[in-house]
Motif scaffolding. Structure first.
Motif, mmCIF file in Angstrom:
data_model
loop_
_atom_site.group_PDB
_atom_site.id
_atom_site.type_symbol
_atom_site.label_atom_id
_atom_site.label_comp_id
_atom_site.label_asym_id
_atom_site.label_seq_id
_atom_site.Cartn_x
_atom_site.Cartn_y
_atom_site.Cartn_z
ATOM 1 N N GLY A 280 117.125 28.806 106.451
ATOM 2 C CA GLY A 280 115.740 28.397 106.235
ATOM 3 C C GLY A 280 114.860 29.434 105.592
ATOM 4 N N SER A 281 115.404 30.552 105.165
ATOM 5 C CA SER A 281 114.582 31.591 104.541
ATOM 6 C C SER A 281 114.306 31.321 103.060
ATOM 7 N N LEU A 282 114.894 30.261 102.503
ATOM 8 C CA LEU A 282 114.705 29.938 101.088
ATOM 9 C C LEU A 282 114.499 28.434 100.958
ATOM 10 N N ALA A 283 113.480 28.051 100.199
ATOM 11 C CA ALA A 283 113.190 26.629 100.007
ATOM 12 C C ALA A 283 114.224 26.006 99.085
ATOM 13 N N LEU A 284 114.481 24.711 99.272
ATOM 14 C CA LEU A 284 115.479 24.014 98.458
ATOM 15 C C LEU A 284 115.101 24.018 96.984
ATOM 16 N N ALA A 285 113.820 23.781 96.682
ATOM 17 C CA ALA A 285 113.385 23.733 95.279
ATOM 18 C C ALA A 285 113.633 25.072 94.587
ATOM 19 N N VAL A 286 113.302 26.163 95.279
ATOM 20 C CA VAL A 286 113.517 27.490 94.687
ATOM 21 C C VAL A 286 115.005 27.780 94.527
ATOM 22 N N GLY A 287 115.782 27.496 95.561
ATOM 23 C CA GLY A 287 117.213 27.776 95.518
ATOM 24 C C GLY A 287 117.917 26.984 94.437
ATOM 25 N N LEU A 288 117.580 25.676 94.323
ATOM 26 C CA LEU A 288 118.214 24.842 93.311
ATOM 27 C C LEU A 288 117.811 25.288 91.902
ATOM 28 N N PHE A 289 116.525 25.619 91.722
ATOM 29 C CA PHE A 289 116.040 26.070 90.413
ATOM 30 C C PHE A 289 116.752 27.353 89.981
ATOM 31 N N VAL A 290 116.869 28.304 90.889
ATOM 32 C CA VAL A 290 117.537 29.574 90.572
ATOM 33 C C VAL A 290 119.027 29.348 90.331
ATOM 34 N N LEU A 291 119.636 28.462 91.109
ATOM 35 C CA LEU A 291 121.070 28.199 90.944
ATOM 36 C C LEU A 291 121.365 27.545 89.606
ATOM 37 N N LEU A 292 120.460 26.683 89.125
ATOM 38 C CA LEU A 292 120.646 26.073 87.805
ATOM 39 C C LEU A 292 120.484 27.095 86.676
ATOM 40 N N LEU A 293 119.641 28.088 86.914
ATOM 41 C CA LEU A 293 119.433 29.113 85.872
ATOM 42 C C LEU A 293 120.532 30.165 85.858
ATOM 43 N N ALA A 294 121.219 30.364 86.956
ATOM 44 C CA ALA A 294 122.216 31.435 87.042
ATOM 45 C C ALA A 294 123.305 31.315 85.975
ATOM 46 N N PRO A 295 123.973 30.154 85.808
ATOM 47 C CA PRO A 295 124.992 30.066 84.751
ATOM 48 C C PRO A 295 124.408 30.289 83.353
ATOM 49 N N GLU A 296 123.159 29.800 83.153
ATOM 50 C CA GLU A 296 122.512 29.969 81.854
ATOM 51 C C GLU A 296 122.233 31.436 81.550
ATOM 52 N N ALA A 297 122.012 32.245 82.576
ATOM 53 C CA ALA A 297 121.752 33.668 82.374
ATOM 54 C C ALA A 297 122.999 34.387 81.885
ATOM 55 N N TYR A 298 124.173 33.963 82.363
ATOM 56 C CA TYR A 298 125.429 34.595 81.954
ATOM 57 C C TYR A 298 125.987 33.994 80.660
ATOM 58 N N LEU A 299 125.619 32.735 80.364
ATOM 59 C CA LEU A 299 126.252 32.019 79.261
ATOM 60 C C LEU A 299 126.094 32.698 77.898
ATOM 61 N N PRO A 300 124.890 33.107 77.471
ATOM 62 C CA PRO A 300 124.776 33.711 76.135
ATOM 63 C C PRO A 300 125.638 34.958 75.968
ATOM 64 N N LEU A 301 125.610 35.835 76.958
ATOM 65 C CA LEU A 301 126.385 37.063 76.871
ATOM 66 C C LEU A 301 127.880 36.767 76.888
ATOM 67 N N ARG A 302 128.264 35.771 77.682
ATOM 68 C CA ARG A 302 129.662 35.386 77.740
ATOM 69 C C ARG A 302 130.122 34.806 76.394
ATOM 70 N N GLN A 303 129.259 33.997 75.778
ATOM 71 C CA GLN A 303 129.607 33.395 74.496
ATOM 72 C C GLN A 303 129.667 34.425 73.371
ATOM 73 N N VAL A 304 128.881 35.484 73.472
ATOM 74 C CA VAL A 304 128.966 36.551 72.473
ATOM 75 C C VAL A 304 130.380 37.129 72.446
ATOM 76 N N GLY A 305 130.939 37.389 73.639
ATOM 77 C CA GLY A 305 132.294 37.913 73.706
ATOM 78 C C GLY A 305 133.318 36.943 73.180
ATOM 79 N N VAL A 306 133.140 35.649 73.492
ATOM 80 C CA VAL A 306 134.085 34.640 73.016
ATOM 81 C C VAL A 306 134.004 34.488 71.501
ATOM 82 N N GLN A 307 132.796 34.392 70.957
ATOM 83 C CA GLN A 307 132.622 34.157 69.528
ATOM 84 C C GLN A 307 132.915 35.397 68.688
#
Length: 567
Positions: A280-307
């Motif tokens: 209960g120390s984290l609200a669902l809206a905040v947790g879900l919003f941050v969790l959706l952004l987490a893969p997006e934060a790694y994706l550009p850098l990861r794609q640089v290595g792939v491309q």
């Protein structure tokens, strides 16, 4: 001290600064792709926020009418993201085409600046592969790698900042795990660059070997060595296959490593959010919003290595192109600093008095025999000597194809300060014909705007070269296919004659122009050359035929043996 090109091969750089220097189209591309990257980042944040709102409000029992508004906004964001992806692809394709055109044009100009002497020491087939397939590989570089690189620079800091703003623990987790990806990218990039360079060099050898084999196929068949040549090509091809598979293996392994790192990092963020949601120390809206952004934060850098792997061939090719452009730039800068007695762009053909004083051509570590001569307008100067004495090398020095010591002046101006195209008409031992009509070959280099008026001069040049029986409109194949050896030689002589008749060259240099001719045709050719000299031309002639002495005003004999440089 390593050159800039050498340094580019030993270290991995995100973007070679020479790309911006030599390809002006890349500057506008970087600006436009940065704007698109910023918009894509905003769309990603908006998508995560709207999706979070839709899910949390649906759980809270929001009425369908109000939920429809959020879904409509979410659909608009998804459409905007798709349109931005399309715009990025279209922009990248157009920029790649423009950069390729600019680099090819500059490569051709650089070869012209470096001159035929530089080109003679290079593998022309490998250079053609670089200018062709190599630059075409920039499609992947501009279409995939650079957009991801720009997106990484813009999106990653923004997404991490948004995550930190919403949940500093998740932001700190991403900030600590994110450097692992570029660390592995550098290590993998070093390995990829090494194997890609080996593959690229092997492709160059394969192109050169194939070109040599095709060009000398008739000779190989006569000596029964065509099967050995085939086996040699098969060996190089197999090496290229092995190098290609090694590149693919490194690419797959690096992609797996980057995906694994990103997945583990996102899992750490997800586990952290999950535990805090449970207590209960984290609200669902905040947790879900941050969790959706987490893969997006790694994706550009990861794609640089792939491309990076997809763009590696284009990067390897541009290294070779930039090396040539750098060399030409240094040569041009040196020429500007050096004192000049005349400007090649403004000096026109003069009367044509050519003076050579102590001219010695360098051939590797040897200095060829010294040449001294004075060739006056209206005369034929015959250069004689045994094979290897350096007769053709004298013409090469006048054309700027080889380095030489001593002095060579035309009407008091050093020939090094003049473009050969402004004063010299040359026909070498190899005709050097191209596909097209005989008239096109004779008038090679002539102003196209004057094409309608050149017919009589083409006919006159062919007549003086004893090729008047040939049809000027006859179409020739590659390297003049369709003519006999003697006919091709006479067309080459006619080309030099035409240039003089056009008043584009005061000096005519002919290297063994009768070597493939019979005695009667040779005698007629000598009379034509004599007529040119009597008309005011300065004629330099190389010939082993004793009959050439009959039309010569001066004979220069080369007989000394070469000397070692520094001896």
């Amino acid at each position: 001290m390593a050159t800039e090109a050498d340094q580019g091969r030993t270290r991995v750089r995100p973007v070679d600064p020479r790309l911006v220097r030599y390809a002006s189209a890349s500057r506008a591309f970087f600006a436009a792709i940065a704007v698109i990257g910023a918009l894509q980042t905003a769309v990603v944040v908006a998508f995560a926020w709207l999706l979070t709102r839709v899910i949390t409000r649906a759980i809270d029992g929001m009425p369908w009418a109000e939920l429809t508004t959020l879904l409509t906004a979410l659909a608009a964001v998804i459409t905007a993201r798709a349109l931005l992806l399309w715009a990025r692809e279209a922009l990248s394709a157009r920029a790649a085409a423009r950069v390729q055109a600019q680099l090819r044009a500059q490569l051709v100009d650089a070869v012209g600046i470096l001159g035929p002497g530089w080109l003679a020491g290079r593998n022309s087939a490998q250079l053609a592969v670089t200018a062709g397939r190599g630059l075409e590989a920039l499609d992947a570089y501009f279409g995939r790698y650079l957009p991801q690189l720009v997106l990484t620079v813009i999106a990653t800091p923004v997404l991490v900042a948004v995550m930190w703003w919403q949940d500093w623990i998740s932001g700190l987790t991403v900030l600590l795990t994110l450097p692992l990806i570029p660390l592995f990218m550098v290590l993998i990039g070093l390995a990829t660059r090494t194997v890609q360079q080996k593959q690229w060099r092997t492709l160059g050898r394969l192109a050169a070997r194939f070109a040599d084999t095709v060009q000398g196929l008739s000779t190989l068949k006569v000596f029964g060595r065509q099967h050995r040549a085939v086996r040699s090509i098969e060996k190089v091809t197999d090496t290229y296959r092995v190098e290609t598979m090694r590149v693919l293996r490194v690419s797959f392994l690096s992609g797996f490593a980057l995906e694994l790192l990103a997945s583990i990092s996102v899992a750490i963020v997800a586990v952290s959010i999950g535990f805090r949601l449970v207590d209960g120390s984290l609200a669902l809206a905040v947790g879900l919003f941050v969790l959706l952004l987490a893969p997006e934060a790694y994706l550009p850098l990861r794609q640089v290595g792939v491309q990076f792997h997809a763009a590696a061939e284009g990067v390897a090719a541009t290294d070779d192109v930039f090396a040539v452009l750098d060399e030409a730039r240094e040569l041009a800068a040196h020429a500007q600093r050096a004192p000049r007695t005349a400007d090649a762009a403004t000096v026109s053909a003069g009367p044509g008095r050519l003076v050579l004083t102590g001219l010695r051509v360098r051939r590797g570590d040897l200095l060829l025999p010294s040449v001294d001569l004075v060739a006056e307008p209206g005369t034929v100067t015959l250069i004689e000597g045994p094979s290897g004495a350096g007769k053709s090398s004298v013409f090469a020095a006048l054309r700027g194809a080889v380095a030489f010591d001593g002095h060579a002046e035309l009407d008091g101006t050093p020939v090094s300060a003049l473009s050969p195209a402004t004063w010299l008409a040359w026909a070498g031992q190899h005709p050097g014909l191209i596909s097209g009509t005989i008239a096109d070959n004779v008038a090679l280099g002539d102003d196209e705007t004057a094409a309608a008026s050149r017919g009589p001069l083409v006919a006159r040049a062919l007549e003086l070269a004893q090729a008047g029986a040939l049809d000027p409109d006859q179409e020739l194949g590659v390297q003049g296919a369709g003519l006999s050896g003697g006919q091709a030689q006479r067309v080459a002589v006619a080309r030099a004659v035409f240039r003089h008749l056009r008043a584009r060259a005061a000096v005519i240099a002919l290297d063994e122009p009768s070597s493939a001719l019979d005695a009667a045709t040779e005698a007629a050719l000598w009379r034509g050359i004599r007529d040119l000299a009597d008309g005011g031309a300065t004629v330099l002639l190389i010939s082993h035929r004793r009959s050439a002495r009959e039309i010569a005003d001066r004979v220069v004999t080369l007989s000394a043996t070469p000397a070692e440089v520094g001896a």
